[in-house]
Design a protein around this motif. Structure first.
Motif, PDB file in Angstrom:
ATOM      1  N   GLU A  32       0.828  -1.209   0.000  1.00  0.00           N
ATOM      2  CA  GLU A  32       0.000   0.000   0.000  1.00  0.00           C
ATOM      3  C   GLU A  32       0.861   1.258   0.000  1.00  0.00           C
ATOM      4  O   GLU A  32       0.580   2.210  -0.726  1.00  0.00           O
ATOM      5  CB  GLU A  32      -0.929   0.028   1.213  1.00  0.00           C
ATOM      6  N   ARG A  50       0.921   3.824  -3.057  1.00  0.00           N
ATOM      7  CA  ARG A  50       0.496   5.213  -2.816  1.00  0.00           C
ATOM      8  C   ARG A  50       1.511   6.192  -3.411  1.00  0.00           C
ATOM      9  O   ARG A  50       1.146   7.170  -4.064  1.00  0.00           O
ATOM     10  CB  ARG A  50       0.315   5.472  -1.324  1.00  0.00           C
ATOM     11  N   LYS A  51       2.793   5.910  -3.220  1.00  0.00           N
ATOM     12  CA  LYS A  51       3.843   6.763  -3.799  1.00  0.00           C
ATOM     13  C   LYS A  51       3.805   6.699  -5.326  1.00  0.00           C
ATOM     14  O   LYS A  51       3.898   7.727  -6.004  1.00  0.00           O
ATOM     15  CB  LYS A  51       5.233   6.331  -3.306  1.00  0.00           C
ATOM     16  N   SER A 110       0.757   8.465  -6.753  1.00  0.00           N
ATOM     17  CA  SER A 110       0.902   9.918  -6.579  1.00  0.00           C
ATOM     18  C   SER A 110       1.658  10.515  -7.754  1.00  0.00           C
ATOM     19  O   SER A 110       1.291  11.569  -8.279  1.00  0.00           O
ATOM     20  CB  SER A 110       1.648  10.240  -5.280  1.00  0.00           C
ATOM     21  N   SER A 135      -0.941  14.164  -4.415  1.00  0.00           N
ATOM     22  CA  SER A 135      -0.633  13.340  -3.249  1.00  0.00           C
ATOM     23  C   SER A 135      -1.901  12.620  -2.792  1.00  0.00           C
ATOM     24  O   SER A 135      -3.017  13.079  -3.047  1.00  0.00           O
ATOM     25  CB  SER A 135      -0.060  14.194  -2.125  1.00  0.00           C
ATOM     26  N   PHE A 136      -1.700  11.499  -2.147  1.00  0.00           N
ATOM     27  CA  PHE A 136      -2.810  10.704  -1.626  1.00  0.00           C
ATOM     28  C   PHE A 136      -2.605  10.468  -0.143  1.00  0.00           C
ATOM     29  O   PHE A 136      -1.474  10.381   0.338  1.00  0.00           O
ATOM     30  CB  PHE A 136      -2.875   9.336  -2.317  1.00  0.00           C
ATOM     31  N   GLU A 137      -3.724  10.321   0.542  1.00  0.00           N
ATOM     32  CA  GLU A 137      -3.666   9.894   1.924  1.00  0.00           C
ATOM     33  C   GLU A 137      -4.780   8.890   2.165  1.00  0.00           C
ATOM     34  O   GLU A 137      -5.754   8.822   1.410  1.00  0.00           O
ATOM     35  CB  GLU A 137      -3.774  11.074   2.880  1.00  0.00           C
ATOM     36  N   GLU A 138      -4.600   8.105   3.203  1.00  0.00           N
ATOM     37  CA  GLU A 138      -5.614   7.136   3.583  1.00  0.00           C
ATOM     38  C   GLU A 138      -6.680   7.875   4.375  1.00  0.00           C
ATOM     39  O   GLU A 138      -6.383   8.505   5.396  1.00  0.00           O
ATOM     40  CB  GLU A 138      -4.978   6.030   4.430  1.00  0.00           C
ATOM     41  N   ASP A 177      -7.512   3.521   0.789  1.00  0.00           N
ATOM     42  CA  ASP A 177      -6.048   3.596   0.827  1.00  0.00           C
ATOM     43  C   ASP A 177      -5.509   4.879   0.206  1.00  0.00           C
ATOM     44  O   ASP A 177      -4.496   5.398   0.652  1.00  0.00           O
ATOM     45  CB  ASP A 177      -5.431   2.400   0.082  1.00  0.00           C
ATOM     46  N   MET A 178      -6.176   5.369  -0.833  1.00  0.00           N
ATOM     47  CA  MET A 178      -5.677   6.546  -1.552  1.00  0.00           C
ATOM     48  C   MET A 178      -6.832   7.484  -1.887  1.00  0.00           C
ATOM     49  O   MET A 178      -7.712   7.126  -2.672  1.00  0.00           O
ATOM     50  CB  MET A 178      -4.977   6.114  -2.847  1.00  0.00           C
ATOM     51  N   SER A 192      -7.284  11.639  -2.956  1.00  0.00           N
ATOM     52  CA  SER A 192      -6.632  12.925  -3.240  1.00  0.00           C
ATOM     53  C   SER A 192      -7.199  13.984  -2.296  1.00  0.00           C
ATOM     54  O   SER A 192      -8.290  13.814  -1.741  1.00  0.00           O
ATOM     55  CB  SER A 192      -6.846  13.324  -4.703  1.00  0.00           C
ATOM     56  N   GLU A 216      -7.783   2.047  -4.143  1.00  0.00           N
ATOM     57  CA  GLU A 216      -7.441   0.986  -3.204  1.00  0.00           C
ATOM     58  C   GLU A 216      -6.218   0.240  -3.720  1.00  0.00           C
ATOM     59  O   GLU A 216      -6.011   0.141  -4.932  1.00  0.00           O
ATOM     60  CB  GLU A 216      -8.594  -0.017  -3.085  1.00  0.00           C
TER      61      GLU A 216
END
Length: 149
Positions: free
Chosen positions: A35, A39-40, A43, A49-52, A63-64, A66, A74
């Protein structure tokens, strides 16, 4: 299938990051490592960028997501098991949940056994809305491919 280039991502650095994380983590931590790396990678692919986090009206932490909530994804790493029916149901659950989000672009990135999402798509592709993409990501080679073009 066409490979999606990682223009801004140095594959050697990603491989080194993966190796370091894998060596430090016990086997039970591999899905979280996957994950993190995905995610990296995504991105860079989407240029954001993504965050959970959870999105509006869907009781699940994705999981991701924006920052503007327009892209939701996911990361799922599956390996072959004796009974893949549980995995099939789980994929259907994630598809359903993603389709309920207000995101403009939705996706699932698979790792591990490529055959698992390919079989799911072969049987259920006609049920997907046009706004959900399946990708397969090989962490060792940094190859990202869209499976349902």
């Amino acid at each position: 299938m066409d490979q999606i280039p990682s223009e801004k991502l140095d594959p050697e650095n990603l491989k080194q990051l993966y190796d370091e994380l894998y060596e430090k983590s016990a086997p039970r931590r591999l899905p979280k490592t996957f994950e993190f790396v995905v995610r990296k990678r995504m991105s860079v692919f989407f240029g954001t960028s993504f965050e959970e986090k959870q999105v509006v009206n869907v009781p699940k932490k994705f999981d991701m997501v924006s920052s503007d909530g327009k892209i939701v994804g996911e990361a799922k790493r599956y390996t072959r098991t004796k009974n893949n029916s549980g995995i099939t149901s789980t994929i259907a659950e994630y598809v359903w949940l993603l389709e309920k989000t207000p995101g403009e672009k939705k996706f699932i990135v698979f790792g591990g056994e490529r055959e698992i999402p390919e079989k799911w798509l072969k049987k259920h592709r006609h049920l997907l809305d046009g706004n959900l993409s399946f990708y397969f990501y090989d962490m060792e080679t940094d190859v990202l491919e869209e499976l349902n073009k």
